[in-house]
Scaffold this active site. Structure first.
Site, PDB file in Angstrom:
ATOM      1  N   GLU A 131       0.860  -1.192   0.000  1.00 17.55           N
ATOM      2  CA  GLU A 131       0.000   0.000   0.000  1.00 17.55           C
ATOM      3  C   GLU A 131       0.891   1.234   0.000  1.00 17.55           C
ATOM      4  O   GLU A 131       2.087   1.126   0.298  1.00 17.55           O
ATOM      5  CB  GLU A 131      -0.886   0.001   1.258  1.00 17.55           C
ATOM      6  N   ASP A 244       8.018 -16.127   0.453  1.00 18.94           N
ATOM      7  CA  ASP A 244       9.194 -17.028   0.482  1.00 18.94           C
ATOM      8  C   ASP A 244       9.353 -17.706  -0.884  1.00 18.94           C
ATOM      9  O   ASP A 244      10.451 -17.753  -1.449  1.00 18.94           O
ATOM     10  CB  ASP A 244       9.029 -18.116   1.556  1.00 18.94           C
ATOM     11  N   GLU A 367       9.141  -7.828  -4.037  1.00 13.08           N
ATOM     12  CA  GLU A 367       9.052  -9.071  -3.237  1.00 13.08           C
ATOM     13  C   GLU A 367      10.079  -9.075  -2.100  1.00 13.08           C
ATOM     14  O   GLU A 367      10.652 -10.106  -1.747  1.00 13.08           O
ATOM     15  CB  GLU A 367       9.098 -10.310  -4.133  1.00 13.08           C
ATOM     16  N   GLY A 368      10.305  -7.878  -1.568  1.00 10.37           N
ATOM     17  CA  GLY A 368      11.249  -7.688  -0.478  1.00 10.37           C
ATOM     18  C   GLY A 368      12.545  -7.107  -0.983  1.00 10.37           C
ATOM     19  O   GLY A 368      13.240  -7.738  -1.785  1.00 10.37           O
TER      20      GLY A 368
HETATM   21  N1  CAA Z   1       6.206 -17.558   6.692  1.00 13.99           N
HETATM   22  C1  CAA Z   1       5.130 -17.633   7.515  1.00 13.99           C
HETATM   23  N2  CAA Z   1       4.963 -16.819   8.587  1.00 13.99           N
HETATM   24  C2  CAA Z   1       5.922 -15.902   8.823  1.00 13.99           C
HETATM   25  C3  CAA Z   1       7.060 -15.760   8.003  1.00 13.99           C
HETATM   26  C4  CAA Z   1       7.185 -16.634   6.912  1.00 13.99           C
HETATM   27  N3  CAA Z   1       8.238 -16.568   6.080  1.00 13.99           N
HETATM   28  N4  CAA Z   1       7.839 -14.775   8.487  1.00 13.99           N
HETATM   29  C5  CAA Z   1       7.211 -14.302   9.577  1.00 13.99           C
HETATM   30  N5  CAA Z   1       6.056 -14.994   9.770  1.00 13.99           N
HETATM   31  C6  CAA Z   1       5.066 -14.794  10.834  1.00 13.99           C
HETATM   32  C7  CAA Z   1       5.744 -14.754  12.216  1.00 13.99           C
HETATM   33  O1  CAA Z   1       5.842 -16.049  12.780  1.00 13.99           O
HETATM   34  C8  CAA Z   1       4.803 -13.871  13.007  1.00 13.99           C
HETATM   35  O2  CAA Z   1       3.702 -14.617  13.440  1.00 13.99           O
HETATM   36  P1  CAA Z   1       3.238 -14.545  15.004  1.00 13.99           P
HETATM   37  O3  CAA Z   1       2.859 -13.108  15.206  1.00 13.99           O
HETATM   38  O4  CAA Z   1       2.094 -15.482  15.086  1.00 13.99           O
HETATM   39  O5  CAA Z   1       4.436 -14.921  15.799  1.00 13.99           O
HETATM   40  C9  CAA Z   1       4.274 -12.894  11.952  1.00 13.99           C
HETATM   41  O6  CAA Z   1       4.441 -13.526  10.664  1.00 13.99           O
HETATM   42  C10 CAA Z   1       5.020 -11.585  11.947  1.00 13.99           C
HETATM   43  O7  CAA Z   1       6.402 -11.906  11.880  1.00 13.99           O
HETATM   44  P2  CAA Z   1       7.523 -10.852  12.262  1.00 13.99           P
HETATM   45  O8  CAA Z   1       7.231 -10.289  13.618  1.00 13.99           O
HETATM   46  O9  CAA Z   1       8.848 -11.461  12.001  1.00 13.99           O
HETATM   47  O10 CAA Z   1       7.188  -9.752  11.174  1.00 13.99           O
HETATM   48  P3  CAA Z   1       7.663  -8.278  10.996  1.00 13.99           P
HETATM   49  O11 CAA Z   1       6.473  -7.433  11.013  1.00 13.99           O
HETATM   50  O12 CAA Z   1       8.802  -7.962  11.923  1.00 13.99           O
HETATM   51  O13 CAA Z   1       8.205  -8.325   9.477  1.00 13.99           O
HETATM   52  C11 CAA Z   1       9.633  -8.801   7.615  1.00 13.99           C
HETATM   53  C12 CAA Z   1       9.179  -9.177   9.039  1.00 13.99           C
HETATM   54  C13 CAA Z   1      10.721  -9.766   7.243  1.00 13.99           C
HETATM   55  C14 CAA Z   1      10.183  -7.379   7.588  1.00 13.99           C
HETATM   56  C15 CAA Z   1       8.437  -8.919   6.658  1.00 13.99           C
HETATM   57  O14 CAA Z   1       7.468  -7.967   6.966  1.00 13.99           O
HETATM   58  C16 CAA Z   1       8.797  -8.817   5.190  1.00 13.99           C
HETATM   59  O15 CAA Z   1       9.196  -9.784   4.585  1.00 13.99           O
HETATM   60  N6  CAA Z   1       8.601  -7.593   4.587  1.00 13.99           N
HETATM   61  C17 CAA Z   1       8.751  -7.414   3.162  1.00 13.99           C
HETATM   62  C18 CAA Z   1       7.436  -7.511   2.469  1.00 13.99           C
HETATM   63  C19 CAA Z   1       7.582  -7.716   1.002  1.00 13.99           C
HETATM   64  O16 CAA Z   1       8.324  -8.567   0.543  1.00 13.99           O
HETATM   65  N7  CAA Z   1       6.821  -6.942   0.236  1.00 13.99           N
HETATM   66  C20 CAA Z   1       6.808  -7.090  -1.174  1.00 13.99           C
HETATM   67  C21 CAA Z   1       5.449  -6.810  -1.685  1.00 13.99           C
HETATM   68  S1  CAA Z   1       4.765  -7.917  -2.789  1.00 13.99           S
HETATM   69  C22 CAA Z   1       5.381  -7.529  -4.325  1.00 13.99           C
HETATM   70  O17 CAA Z   1       6.421  -6.972  -4.515  1.00 13.99           O
HETATM   71  C23 CAA Z   1       4.454  -8.058  -5.321  1.00 13.99           C
HETATM   72  C24 CAA Z   1       4.569  -7.784  -6.748  1.00 13.99           C
HETATM   73  O18 CAA Z   1       3.573  -7.429  -7.359  1.00 13.99           O
HETATM   74  C25 CAA Z   1       5.821  -8.181  -7.480  1.00 13.99           C
END
Ligand code: CAA
Length: 387
Positions: A131, A244, A367-368
């Site tokens: 967003e 992932d 995608e991150g």
């Molecule tokens: N698989 C499943 N669950 C996961 C996970 C995973 N890989 N990683 C974390 N979680 C879960 C955690 O267990 C946690 O669950 P609980 O609250 O139940 O314990 C919850 O998710 C939150 O985890 P974190 O506290 O670790 O999360 P965070 O808020 O600190 O964020 C982050 C971690 C790594 C920064 C993550 O937010 C992230 O990867 N951000 C990047 C997002 C992204 O890639 N955006 C790209 C947009 S899509 C795009 O680009 C599409 C397109 O059109 C090409």
């Protein structure tokens, strides 16, 4: 013809790569410059890829897919992206970010209704997570899902959505309760023909110009209750686990872009004469080529490693982040070197490396970002230390 596939590649994979490689070289690559310059969506290529089973590669045949493994998907993504990075990301989003979560979290009815036409490539999907104020931090998203009779009403907007203009189906992440933070995030399957759904803006981009990047607006879009994907509050986990797998797709896209730049550089260096002979005889150029090839192959091995782990059904989150980090940075670095090898010619639109340079950049962002991949890797490294 590319010969660098893993030594254990079986006959089925070799046949697949022959078929996909020929299609990429003979059909996709010759049109890539046109698509880059005009921004025209490669409709006929996507249709042919659907017929070849490339739009739902890892989905079981029962639900319209090709029933192949993740390694095959990574190899095909590289092949298509080496020809056209825009076509590569369209394919990657449909496979990794749309078919996969429907397959992993959908009910049997949802798979029949939504997944089957998407995996067959009869419909195209998008993944609506980011967003305007929630990119790297998707837990902070603001699009609301309010419970109403028969379902939910979605209100808000999404940014940077690949395939957003053409998608028939969107996997949309919204919050059922902003006060709950991460725990309020919920996933929905949305028909883009729904009343109140619109594409409010299309981005004018540096690269991957033939794939759309859209801002979507949800004006009280009514989503039936049976379009809830997973459970209320499970959305962030669905999004992050989906990403992932998406990271293996983008790593493979980056491999394709970097490979194209490397191949073009070898060809150019063999033909370009300076100081009385081809520049490929100069050690300065040879060292560039050696470094480019080594960085690309290192990233490729990390990508196949992550794909193999996903195939084996074990946690591959860290390895996917490593693959995406290494491959995107290797592609950007290789494309930069490729322009250097080409000299002044490489800075012009006449040579493919100029497009590779522009296309490579996005792989370090979507995608991150590379910074997010480092956060994921470091978090896993430290969690392994305390065990
Ligand atoms: N698989 C499943 N669950 C996961 C996970 C995973 N890989 N990683 C974390 N979680 C879960 C955690 O267990 C946690 O669950 P609980 O609250 O139940 O314990 C919850 O998710 C939150 O985890 P974190 O506290 O670790 O999360 P965070 O808020 O600190 O964020 C982050 C971690 C790594 C920064 C993550 O937010 C992230 O990867 N951000 C990047 C997002 C992204 O890639 N955006 C790209 C947009 S899509 C795009 O680009 C599409 C397109 O059109 C090409």
């Amino acid at each position: 013809m590319y010969n660098g596939w893993p030594v254990e590649t079986d006959e089925d994979k070799k046949m697949l790569m022959d078929q996909v490689g020929a299609f990429a070289r003979e059909v996709v690559a010759p049109a890539a410059k046109h698509h880059d310059e005009t921004g025209e969506f490669p409709t006929s290529h996507i249709k042919q890829m659907a017929e070849m089973g490339l739009m739902g590669m890892m989905v079981a045949e029962e639900f319209g897919g090709a029933g192949l493994d993740v390694v095959s998907y990574a190899m095909c993504m590289e092949e298509i992206s080496a020809a056209c990075a825009s076509t590569g990301v369209i394919m990657s989003v449909n496979n990794s970010l749309v078919c996969w979560p429907l397959d992993a979290y959908g009910t049997a009815e949802q798979k029949k209704k939504w997944l089957t036409p998407l995996a067959r490539g009869e419909k195209l999907g998008c993944f609506a997570l980011s967003e305007p104020s929630a990119g790297s931090d998707p837990g902070g998203l603001k699009l609301t899902a309010t419970k109403v009779d028969g379902g939910y009403k979605l209100r808000g907007s999404k940014n940077w959505i690949t395939n957003g203009k053409e998608a028939d189906v969107a996997i949309v992440f919204a919050t059922v309760d902003p006060a709950k933070g991460n725990k309020g995030v919920t996933a929905f399957i949305v028909d883009t023909k729904s009343k109140g759904f619109s594409v409010s803006k299309l981005e004018d981009k540096l690269g991957i110009t033939a794939s759309s990047t859209a801002q979507l607006f949800f004006d009280d879009v009514l989503v039936p209750a049976d379009c809830l994907l997973g459970a209320e509050g499970q959305g962030l986990k669905i999004a992050l686990s989906t990403l992932d797998g998406g990271r293996i797709g983008i790593a493979s896209q980056a491999l394709g872009i970097g490979r194209c730049a490397l191949e073009a550089s070898k060809k150019f260096a063999s033909e370009r004469e300076q100081f009385g002979g081809p520049i490929s005889k100069l050690q300065a150029i040879q060292f560039h080529i050696a470094d480019m090839a080594t960085r690309m192959q290192s990233a490729r091995l990390l990508t196949w490693n992550a794909a193999r782990l996903k195939d084996a059904g074990v946690n591959y989150s860290k390895e996917a982040a490593m693959a995406k980090l290494a491959a995107s940075e290797a592609a950007m670095w290789t494309a930069t070197k490729a322009i250097q090898v080409h000299g002044g010619y490489g800075y012009t639109k006449e040579y493919v490396v100029e497009r590779n340079f522009r296309d490579a950049k996005i792989t370090e962002i979507y995608e991150g970002t590379s910074e997010i991949q480092r956060i994921v890797i470091a978090a896993k490294e430290f969690s392994e230390l305390t065990k």
